[in-house]
Design a protein around this motif. Sequence first.
Motif, PDB file in Angstrom:
ATOM      1  N   SER A   1      -7.432  -1.575 -11.046  1.00  0.00           N
ATOM      2  CA  SER A   1      -7.700  -2.993 -10.782  1.00  0.00           C
ATOM      3  C   SER A   1      -8.411  -3.182  -9.447  1.00  0.00           C
ATOM      4  O   SER A   1      -9.305  -4.031  -9.321  1.00  0.00           O
ATOM      5  CB  SER A   1      -6.399  -3.801 -10.811  1.00  0.00           C
TER       6      SER A   1
ATOM      7  N   GLU B   1      -0.531 -13.665  -5.678  1.00  0.00           N
ATOM      8  CA  GLU B   1      -0.448 -14.511  -6.870  1.00  0.00           C
ATOM      9  C   GLU B   1       0.455 -13.905  -7.942  1.00  0.00           C
ATOM     10  O   GLU B   1       1.015 -14.614  -8.767  1.00  0.00           O
ATOM     11  CB  GLU B   1      -1.842 -14.755  -7.446  1.00  0.00           C
ATOM     12  N   SER B   2       0.585 -12.598  -7.921  1.00  0.00           N
ATOM     13  CA  SER B   2       1.447 -11.951  -8.924  1.00  0.00           C
ATOM     14  C   SER B   2       2.922 -12.175  -8.617  1.00  0.00           C
ATOM     15  O   SER B   2       3.774 -12.062  -9.506  1.00  0.00           O
ATOM     16  CB  SER B   2       1.174 -10.444  -8.968  1.00  0.00           C
TER      17      SER B   2
ATOM     18  N   GLN C   1       0.282  -4.941  -8.375  1.00  0.00           N
ATOM     19  CA  GLN C   1      -0.705  -5.318  -9.391  1.00  0.00           C
ATOM     20  C   GLN C   1      -1.044  -6.802  -9.297  1.00  0.00           C
ATOM     21  O   GLN C   1      -0.321  -7.582  -8.674  1.00  0.00           O
ATOM     22  CB  GLN C   1      -0.143  -5.013 -10.776  1.00  0.00           C
ATOM     23  N   PRO C   2      -2.170  -7.200  -9.883  1.00  0.00           N
ATOM     24  CA  PRO C   2      -2.512  -8.634  -9.883  1.00  0.00           C
ATOM     25  C   PRO C   2      -1.630  -9.410 -10.856  1.00  0.00           C
ATOM     26  O   PRO C   2      -0.865  -8.828 -11.623  1.00  0.00           O
ATOM     27  CB  PRO C   2      -3.978  -8.632 -10.337  1.00  0.00           C
TER      28      PRO C   2
ATOM     29  N   ILE D   1      -3.402  -2.435  -8.559  1.00  0.00           N
ATOM     30  CA  ILE D   1      -4.289  -2.482  -7.385  1.00  0.00           C
ATOM     31  C   ILE D   1      -4.007  -1.304  -6.458  1.00  0.00           C
ATOM     32  O   ILE D   1      -4.885  -0.496  -6.180  1.00  0.00           O
ATOM     33  CB  ILE D   1      -4.147  -3.829  -6.656  1.00  0.00           C
TER      34      ILE D   1
ATOM     35  N   LYS E   1      -4.732 -12.827 -14.177  1.00  0.00           N
ATOM     36  CA  LYS E   1      -5.952 -12.530 -13.430  1.00  0.00           C
ATOM     37  C   LYS E   1      -7.059 -12.080 -14.378  1.00  0.00           C
ATOM     38  O   LYS E   1      -6.873 -11.199 -15.213  1.00  0.00           O
ATOM     39  CB  LYS E   1      -5.675 -11.428 -12.407  1.00  0.00           C
TER      40      LYS E   1
ATOM     41  N   GLU F   1      -9.962 -11.330  -2.169  1.00  0.00           N
ATOM     42  CA  GLU F   1      -9.511 -11.230  -3.558  1.00  0.00           C
ATOM     43  C   GLU F   1      -8.354 -10.261  -3.750  1.00  0.00           C
ATOM     44  O   GLU F   1      -7.434 -10.531  -4.528  1.00  0.00           O
ATOM     45  CB  GLU F   1     -10.679 -10.824  -4.459  1.00  0.00           C
TER      46      GLU F   1
ATOM     47  N   SER G   1      -4.810 -11.629  -4.974  1.00  0.00           N
ATOM     48  CA  SER G   1      -4.397 -11.184  -6.305  1.00  0.00           C
ATOM     49  C   SER G   1      -2.975 -10.631  -6.278  1.00  0.00           C
ATOM     50  O   SER G   1      -2.201 -10.833  -7.220  1.00  0.00           O
ATOM     51  CB  SER G   1      -5.357 -10.110  -6.829  1.00  0.00           C
TER      52      SER G   1
END
Length: 442
Positions: free
Chosen positions: A325, A181-182, A360-361, A257, A365, A174, A178
């Motif tokens: 996060s 995906e950002s 960061q995500p 994150i 998210k 994850e 994450s």
Amino acid sequence: MEEDEVLELFEIQHSDLKLLSSPPSCSRLEKMIMENLGPTGPGLLAVTGVPNASLLRRKLLPLARKLALLSPDDRKRILKEHNLGSDVPLKNPERNVSSFAMQLRYDQGLESIETKPNSAEIAQNSSLSLDNLDEDMKGQFKNLGAVFKELGSCMMELGLCFARICDWAIGGHELEQSLLESCSAKGRLIHYHSTLDSLVLKQAGRKRGSAKKQANNKIVGGKKHSEGWHLDEKGDEAGPCGIHSNLWQQWHYDYGIFTVLTDPMFLSASHSQETTADDEYLVSSYEECGSPSGHSYLQIYDPNKNKVLMVKSSPKSFIVQVGESADILSKGRLRSTLHCVRRPSKLESLSRETFVVFLQPAWSKTFSVSDYHMDHGGFGHQKLKESEEDGLSNQEGNTLSQEIQKIVPPLSARLKDGMTFAEFSRETTKQYYGGSGLQSNR
């Protein structure tokens, strides 16, 4: 107040990090990483031996101060040329920090740097032409954007390596997914102003007709105090936490994150009082110097020890710090770090330069908090309660925790089940710095 205890960070060599982030392993080094980033550790560690990092750091960090002290028009032109912006009010001469930011993409690499529009193309499409900049100034910032991206890409890769290692230890993918995906992270080049830098900006502001802004300064007992600070009952300058220390940056959690930071560079500045009426800015010179205390002036609050620790890292290393996060997504297996940046006392000429990348995500998210205890480490609530029951409470530590709680909004007040990261970040920003935020007037 007693001298802060120094935290010497656990360090991992870059070559070992790359080996660990290949096939999964259960090595002792992996366990040490999780211990330092987990709930019983400080929530941060350092990476040393990163190829080319020393050269890139030396090229980029001094440019933070140069950008901060440029005239507003010249700075706008330079930032425009290199696709940089700022997230602090640079027109405010009272600011303690100048920050220059850019969105960095995971897939950018050197190819996207090489295909970046050249200065002539940007100038043709901009009302802020570079023609008015002298050649010396343009030369100083010639590689600003390229070095910013190259160092930023290196730091993003460090963050991905740690996400991969933590995922294996926790189970799943994850954290790394994450981040990917950002598609991007935010790079921020930061200059923490010396007292002399502030003097330069204030005098420049007056010369530009902004003398009315000086009313934000208060002079009490012959001493000048910057906005957001107050005098205690003894007449000493005290920060919002009620601690006799001057902070460059107030206590807070990062809400991404991971945050990856360069070891800071310290510059000792000097200036001449001999200026002519035509001088728009005081001419300042500076030279690099070591930390006067041997540490970074990054402070963390350790809830396990219920005290402030001053972070010490090796020169030219990178610091990797856990954000909220990661704390949430890992269900508390990683611990976010409450931190601030302290200004050295009685060193008016010292400034601090650093480069930070916030990973960061994606904004979309969604956070689930069904299996997450939001008070598992925040401010040491559990630790304080246990100590008081055992009659072992430390009055100074308890007071510090209580003072910090007054200015840092609790996670439980900012995070709700099903929130997206975008909603969480907006609520966090609002509760820290909004109109009625805990640090809105600090």
